[in-house]
Motif scaffolding. Structure first.
Motif, PDB file in Angstrom:
ATOM      1  N   PHE A  44       2.106  13.256   3.326  1.00  0.00           N
ATOM      2  CA  PHE A  44       1.820  14.576   2.767  1.00  0.00           C
ATOM      3  C   PHE A  44       0.487  14.575   2.023  1.00  0.00           C
ATOM      4  O   PHE A  44      -0.336  15.478   2.193  1.00  0.00           O
ATOM      5  CB  PHE A  44       2.937  15.016   1.837  1.00  0.00           C
ATOM      6  CG  PHE A  44       2.662  16.311   1.133  1.00  0.00           C
ATOM      7  CD1 PHE A  44       2.798  17.517   1.796  1.00  0.00           C
ATOM      8  CD2 PHE A  44       2.248  16.329  -0.193  1.00  0.00           C
ATOM      9  CE1 PHE A  44       2.523  18.724   1.152  1.00  0.00           C
ATOM     10  CE2 PHE A  44       1.978  17.527  -0.844  1.00  0.00           C
ATOM     11  CZ  PHE A  44       2.118  18.726  -0.163  1.00  0.00           C
ATOM     12  N   PHE A  45       0.281  13.561   1.182  1.00  0.00           N
ATOM     13  CA  PHE A  45      -0.952  13.499   0.405  1.00  0.00           C
ATOM     14  C   PHE A  45      -2.114  12.930   1.222  1.00  0.00           C
ATOM     15  O   PHE A  45      -3.229  12.849   0.729  1.00  0.00           O
ATOM     16  CB  PHE A  45      -0.749  12.648  -0.849  1.00  0.00           C
ATOM     17  CG  PHE A  45       0.142  13.281  -1.870  1.00  0.00           C
ATOM     18  CD1 PHE A  45      -0.206  14.490  -2.460  1.00  0.00           C
ATOM     19  CD2 PHE A  45       1.345  12.701  -2.229  1.00  0.00           C
ATOM     20  CE1 PHE A  45       0.623  15.091  -3.402  1.00  0.00           C
ATOM     21  CE2 PHE A  45       2.181  13.289  -3.174  1.00  0.00           C
ATOM     22  CZ  PHE A  45       1.814  14.482  -3.758  1.00  0.00           C
ATOM     23  N   SER A  46      -1.822  12.520   2.461  1.00  0.00           N
ATOM     24  CA  SER A  46      -2.834  11.848   3.294  1.00  0.00           C
ATOM     25  C   SER A  46      -3.408  10.665   2.535  1.00  0.00           C
ATOM     26  O   SER A  46      -4.594  10.380   2.584  1.00  0.00           O
ATOM     27  CB  SER A  46      -3.943  12.820   3.696  1.00  0.00           C
ATOM     28  OG  SER A  46      -4.169  12.781   5.070  1.00  0.00           O
ATOM     29  N   SER A  47      -2.511   9.964   1.834  1.00  0.00           N
ATOM     30  CA  SER A  47      -2.921   8.843   0.988  1.00  0.00           C
ATOM     31  C   SER A  47      -2.942   7.572   1.826  1.00  0.00           C
ATOM     32  O   SER A  47      -1.991   6.792   1.848  1.00  0.00           O
ATOM     33  CB  SER A  47      -1.960   8.695  -0.195  1.00  0.00           C
ATOM     34  OG  SER A  47      -2.357   7.658  -1.045  1.00  0.00           O
ATOM     35  N   LEU A  48      -4.052   7.372   2.518  1.00  0.00           N
ATOM     36  CA  LEU A  48      -4.163   6.239   3.435  1.00  0.00           C
ATOM     37  C   LEU A  48      -4.118   4.903   2.686  1.00  0.00           C
ATOM     38  O   LEU A  48      -3.470   3.955   3.136  1.00  0.00           O
ATOM     39  CB  LEU A  48      -5.448   6.344   4.246  1.00  0.00           C
ATOM     40  CG  LEU A  48      -5.655   5.288   5.329  1.00  0.00           C
ATOM     41  CD1 LEU A  48      -4.522   5.317   6.344  1.00  0.00           C
ATOM     42  CD2 LEU A  48      -6.995   5.499   6.028  1.00  0.00           C
ATOM     43  N   ARG A  49      -4.778   4.835   1.546  1.00  0.00           N
ATOM     44  CA  ARG A  49      -4.790   3.576   0.789  1.00  0.00           C
ATOM     45  C   ARG A  49      -3.386   3.192   0.340  1.00  0.00           C
ATOM     46  O   ARG A  49      -2.995   2.026   0.434  1.00  0.00           O
ATOM     47  CB  ARG A  49      -5.721   3.699  -0.421  1.00  0.00           C
ATOM     48  CG  ARG A  49      -7.197   3.746  -0.055  1.00  0.00           C
ATOM     49  CD  ARG A  49      -8.072   3.926  -1.288  1.00  0.00           C
ATOM     50  NE  ARG A  49      -7.927   2.837  -2.246  1.00  0.00           N
ATOM     51  CZ  ARG A  49      -8.541   2.799  -3.414  1.00  0.00           C
ATOM     52  NH1 ARG A  49      -9.341   3.795  -3.783  1.00  0.00           N
ATOM     53  NH2 ARG A  49      -8.388   1.777  -4.217  1.00  0.00           N
ATOM     54  N   LYS A  50      -2.626   4.169  -0.134  1.00  0.00           N
ATOM     55  CA  LYS A  50      -1.251   3.880  -0.546  1.00  0.00           C
ATOM     56  C   LYS A  50      -0.415   3.466   0.664  1.00  0.00           C
ATOM     57  O   LYS A  50       0.384   2.525   0.588  1.00  0.00           O
ATOM     58  CB  LYS A  50      -0.643   5.125  -1.203  1.00  0.00           C
ATOM     59  CG  LYS A  50       0.754   4.925  -1.759  1.00  0.00           C
ATOM     60  CD  LYS A  50       0.749   3.994  -2.959  1.00  0.00           C
ATOM     61  CE  LYS A  50       2.118   3.928  -3.607  1.00  0.00           C
ATOM     62  NZ  LYS A  50       2.140   2.983  -4.746  1.00  0.00           N
ATOM     63  N   GLY A  51      -0.605   4.173   1.768  1.00  0.00           N
ATOM     64  CA  GLY A  51       0.129   3.835   2.970  1.00  0.00           C
ATOM     65  C   GLY A  51      -0.193   2.439   3.464  1.00  0.00           C
ATOM     66  O   GLY A  51       0.686   1.696   3.922  1.00  0.00           O
ATOM     67  N   GLN A  52      -1.475   2.051   3.373  1.00  0.00           N
ATOM     68  CA  GLN A  52      -1.878   0.702   3.797  1.00  0.00           C
ATOM     69  C   GLN A  52      -1.259  -0.368   2.895  1.00  0.00           C
ATOM     70  O   GLN A  52      -0.865  -1.435   3.368  1.00  0.00           O
ATOM     71  CB  GLN A  52      -3.407   0.589   3.781  1.00  0.00           C
ATOM     72  CG  GLN A  52      -4.084   1.367   4.893  1.00  0.00           C
ATOM     73  CD  GLN A  52      -5.597   1.422   4.725  1.00  0.00           C
ATOM     74  OE1 GLN A  52      -6.113   1.473   3.605  1.00  0.00           O
ATOM     75  NE2 GLN A  52      -6.311   1.423   5.844  1.00  0.00           N
ATOM     76  N   SER A  53      -1.163  -0.078   1.600  1.00  0.00           N
ATOM     77  CA  SER A  53      -0.553  -1.050   0.685  1.00  0.00           C
ATOM     78  C   SER A  53       0.935  -1.211   0.982  1.00  0.00           C
ATOM     79  O   SER A  53       1.480  -2.318   0.888  1.00  0.00           O
ATOM     80  CB  SER A  53      -0.773  -0.635  -0.774  1.00  0.00           C
ATOM     81  OG  SER A  53      -0.046   0.543  -1.092  1.00  0.00           O
ATOM     82  N   ILE A  54       1.595  -0.110   1.354  1.00  0.00           N
ATOM     83  CA  ILE A  54       3.009  -0.193   1.725  1.00  0.00           C
ATOM     84  C   ILE A  54       3.170  -0.980   3.024  1.00  0.00           C
ATOM     85  O   ILE A  54       4.099  -1.787   3.167  1.00  0.00           O
ATOM     86  CB  ILE A  54       3.606   1.222   1.859  1.00  0.00           C
ATOM     87  CG1 ILE A  54       3.676   1.885   0.474  1.00  0.00           C
ATOM     88  CG2 ILE A  54       4.997   1.172   2.486  1.00  0.00           C
ATOM     89  CD1 ILE A  54       4.107   3.330   0.509  1.00  0.00           C
ATOM     90  N   HIS A  55       2.249  -0.757   3.962  1.00  0.00           N
ATOM     91  CA  HIS A  55       2.283  -1.525   5.216  1.00  0.00           C
ATOM     92  C   HIS A  55       2.145  -3.025   4.922  1.00  0.00           C
ATOM     93  O   HIS A  55       2.852  -3.852   5.530  1.00  0.00           O
ATOM     94  CB  HIS A  55       1.165  -1.046   6.143  1.00  0.00           C
ATOM     95  CG  HIS A  55       1.255  -1.601   7.525  1.00  0.00           C
ATOM     96  ND1 HIS A  55       0.304  -1.368   8.493  1.00  0.00           N
ATOM     97  CD2 HIS A  55       2.183  -2.394   8.126  1.00  0.00           C
ATOM     98  CE1 HIS A  55       0.641  -1.972   9.607  1.00  0.00           C
ATOM     99  NE2 HIS A  55       1.775  -2.614   9.409  1.00  0.00           N
ATOM    100  N   ALA A  56       1.254  -3.363   4.020  1.00  0.00           N
ATOM    101  CA  ALA A  56       1.088  -4.774   3.650  1.00  0.00           C
ATOM    102  C   ALA A  56       2.381  -5.333   3.056  1.00  0.00           C
ATOM    103  O   ALA A  56       2.785  -6.473   3.349  1.00  0.00           O
ATOM    104  CB  ALA A  56      -0.067  -4.925   2.652  1.00  0.00           C
ATOM    105  N   TYR A  57       3.046  -4.522   2.228  1.00  0.00           N
ATOM    106  CA  TYR A  57       4.321  -4.949   1.644  1.00  0.00           C
ATOM    107  C   TYR A  57       5.371  -5.155   2.735  1.00  0.00           C
ATOM    108  O   TYR A  57       6.164  -6.105   2.683  1.00  0.00           O
ATOM    109  CB  TYR A  57       4.809  -3.908   0.635  1.00  0.00           C
ATOM    110  CG  TYR A  57       6.174  -4.222   0.053  1.00  0.00           C
ATOM    111  CD1 TYR A  57       6.299  -5.103  -1.012  1.00  0.00           C
ATOM    112  CD2 TYR A  57       7.319  -3.662   0.593  1.00  0.00           C
ATOM    113  CE1 TYR A  57       7.550  -5.418  -1.530  1.00  0.00           C
ATOM    114  CE2 TYR A  57       8.575  -3.961   0.087  1.00  0.00           C
ATOM    115  CZ  TYR A  57       8.679  -4.843  -0.982  1.00  0.00           C
ATOM    116  OH  TYR A  57       9.919  -5.157  -1.483  1.00  0.00           O
ATOM    117  N   VAL A  58       5.373  -4.270   3.728  1.00  0.00           N
ATOM    118  CA  VAL A  58       6.312  -4.387   4.853  1.00  0.00           C
ATOM    119  C   VAL A  58       6.131  -5.728   5.556  1.00  0.00           C
ATOM    120  O   VAL A  58       7.106  -6.417   5.878  1.00  0.00           O
ATOM    121  CB  VAL A  58       6.102  -3.221   5.846  1.00  0.00           C
ATOM    122  CG1 VAL A  58       6.792  -3.501   7.177  1.00  0.00           C
ATOM    123  CG2 VAL A  58       6.625  -1.918   5.251  1.00  0.00           C
TER     124      VAL A  58
END
Length: 611
Positions: free
Chosen positions: A251-265
């Protein structure tokens, strides 16, 4: 199938020795107690060992312990976890009246829920109430799942009242089930009330509350909960938490946050989970990075129809329509047939990409090729496809030949095209029908008002706005937001409330000067107010996306692409202006509106001006 010896040594001995020997007789007498049978039965439940469990059931019956209050619920659970709900019901129906207690009913209700037979679970619940049996926390948890699966929100709220009356509200499992039930109908407020009153909360509680917030589009709340869960409660996210949070990043188009979550995954070993990966593909796509989504898609070992559909949609919303259709073809080549939603996604791609012939071919053959009858959404895609292509008469004829009832989504697409092509007569005709179908949908009134404004019929504009006021309707205010260094900044149209408004408007003036030199001419016909041309130009240049772009240019590091989100459709004038801005400042912009992504670079847009 597990070996007998791997299940339990007692089990192996009992089932595979000579029943005529004296030694076996002594062993059987020793095993004819409910605790030992309970251990063996639990082994069958854990291993889903149907054959061995049936043999054990025979021994339990021969021992006269079938109706034992400890063994009976386990027997019902055994058959239900093995997918034999009919066998479980056969046992249940033979239970003597004196043995029909809360535990037996709860086990049978839970079995029905586990086997996706929620209707039968509800019937047993009413029978249980008629018998005057006590309801415990396990019963309520199962019933809440059943009512949620059936979409019976009223039943869920009634169960909540009964839970409080029976004093089961402090149960962790009941609280979690209530949060899930309210979240399934996007009632985040009620879910939160349950959540804050829970004496104990686990990972399920937090994940369910994050999911409830995301479902209700309270994405800021989702992010806050995610942070609290980790830093205040020291609870590590699991796969469900991740899937629940990713819509907020989208929703926020927060790519940096999404990338950090991907790294956590990846660190947590969740990267083999197909649901998590599918959610990550959606996140990358909705953050405007279809390349990252496709890289993840290609690295997945297992892909189902849902994953393929998610990637096709990712290409579509980012303007890669040819790739979307190519992937649709590849999906079929690997032996996967599309489902109904896949076809909606593909038809939408054809609509937004101007691929009318391809779209009509898919629609006309979907029943024959894929055995899927066209539904309302498929028809709506075709109407939108024809409307976007300027084929208004064909779209109207297509609607008239439809065998399905008319809906707002079908007529609304054509009404929007009337705005673009200034077809007042057809627009009025459609608006009358829409006002009858959706009397309180403000969008239809706004579009009709815009149609009148586009041809200068200001008296009619006023009439529509007065009608909206009588009905208590109002036009949604346009706003755009941009993320700079993990902080989101929101701008409304003509907004002067920002602390740096003076610098922002100075930047807009500078940009306007540069793009006028490149040939920009304001499209004042898109100003929907009866004011002079100078005021119209001023109003156009202070649209929310222009303010967000100016702020982004002031604050973002050089050469970094700027991502803007908007809650309404980007107007034609802003679209033309942003193309030129991307050229004069040599900066890439990605703007996501309610329809799709626009990727601006060096004076052009990924949509090819077909949108």
């Amino acid at each position: 199938m597990h070996s007998v010896h791997s299940l339990n040594p007692f089990f192996a001995t009992m089932l595979h020795t000579n029943p005529n020997s004296a030694m076996v007789s002594r062993r059987n007498r020793r095993l004819n107690t409910s605790p030992e049978f309970g251990v063996l039965l639990q082994s069958c439940i854990n291993s889903r060992s149907l054959k061995l469990g049936r043999e054990l059931h025979i021994r339990i019956r021969e021992s006269g312990l079938e109706w034992n209050p400890i063994l009976l619920p386990k027997l019902l659970k055994f058959y239900s976890v093995c997918g034999q709900i009919g066998d479980a019901r056969e046992v249940f129906d033979r239970i003597p009246q004196r043995n029909l207690d809360t535990f037996a009913y709860t086990a049978m209700i839970t079995g029905y829920v586990r086997n996706e037979a929620a209707e039968q679970a509800i019937k047993l619940f009413y029978e249980m109430v008629e018998r005057g049996l006590e309801l415990d926390s396990y019963t309520f948890s199962a019933l809440l799942k059943a009512s949620t699966n059936l979409g019976l929100h009223k039943l869920s709220t009634n169960l909540h009242s009964l839970i409080l009356k029976c004093g089961s509200g402090s149960s962790l499992s009941v609280g979690n089930s209530l949060i899930h039930a309210y979240g399934s109908v996007e009632d985040a407020y009620s879910a939160h009330n349950v959540f804050v009153r829970m004496p104990d909360r686990d990972i399920v509680s937090w994940s369910s509350m994050i999911h409830a917030s995301s479902s209700a589009k309270y994405f800021t709340q989702s992010v806050i909960l995610f942070s609290k869960m980790q830093f205040e409660e020291s609870i590590r996210p699991n796969e469900i938490t991740i899937v629940s949070l990713l819509p907020a990043c989208s929703f926020f188009s927060s790519l940096r946050k999404g990338q950090s979550i991907h790294a956590y995954v990846i660190r947590s070993g969740f990267d083999s989970n197909i649901i998590v990966n599918s959610s990550l593909i959606t996140m990358y796509s909705r953050c405007g990075n279809a390349d990252a989504a496709f890289m993840l898609f290609n690295n997945m070992e297992e892909k189902n129809v849902f994953v393929w559909t998610t990637m096709i949609e990712g290409f579509s919303i980012n303007g890669n329509f040819e790739l979307a259709l190519k992937l649709f073809k590849e999906m079929q080549e690997v032996g996967l047939n599309p489902n109904s939603f896949t076809l909606i996604v593909v038809l939408s791609a054809c609509s937004h990409g101007g691929l009318i012939e391809e779209g009509l071919m898919i629609f006309d053959t979907m029943k024959e090729r894929f055995h899927i009858d066209p539904g309302t959404e498929h028809y709506a895609c075709v109407v939108d496809m024809l409307s976007r292509g300027g084929k208004l008469n064909e779209a109207e004829n297509f609607i008239e030949k439809m065998e399905l009832p008319l809906t707002g989504s079908i007529l609304g697409s054509l009404l929007g095209a009337c705005r673009v092509h200034h077809n007042v007569k057809l627009g009025e005709k459609l608006a009358v029908k829409l006002f009858q179908l959706e009397p309180y949908n403000e969008i239809n009134y706004v579009v009709l008002s815009n149609i009148y404004a586009s041809v200068g019929r200001w008296d009619d504009v006023g009439r529509v706005r007065r009608l909206m006021a009588v009905k208590g309707l109002s036009k949604s205010s346009g706003c755009s937001w941009v993320e700079i260094k993990d902080k989101v900044y929101v701008f409304g149209a003509h907004d002067q409330s920002h602390l740096e408004s003076e610098s922002i408007y100075q930047k807009i003036a500078e940009l306007n000067y540069l793009i006028v030199k490149e040939g920009y001419v304001p499209s004042t016909q898109y100003v929907l107010h009866d004011v002079d041309d100078d005021d119209k130009k001023s109003l156009l240049s202070s649209h929310s996306e222009r303010l967000a772009i100016a702020f982004g240019l002031l604050k973002a590091p050089p050469n970094v692409p700027i991502r803007i989100m908007k809650n309404l459709r980007v107007c034609v004038d802003c679209h033309d202006a942003i193309k030129l801005i991307s050229k004069v400042v040599a900066r890439d912009f990605t703007i996501r509106d309610t329809r799709r992504f626009h990727h601006f670079s060096q004076g052009s847009c990924s949509c090819g001006d077909y949108w």
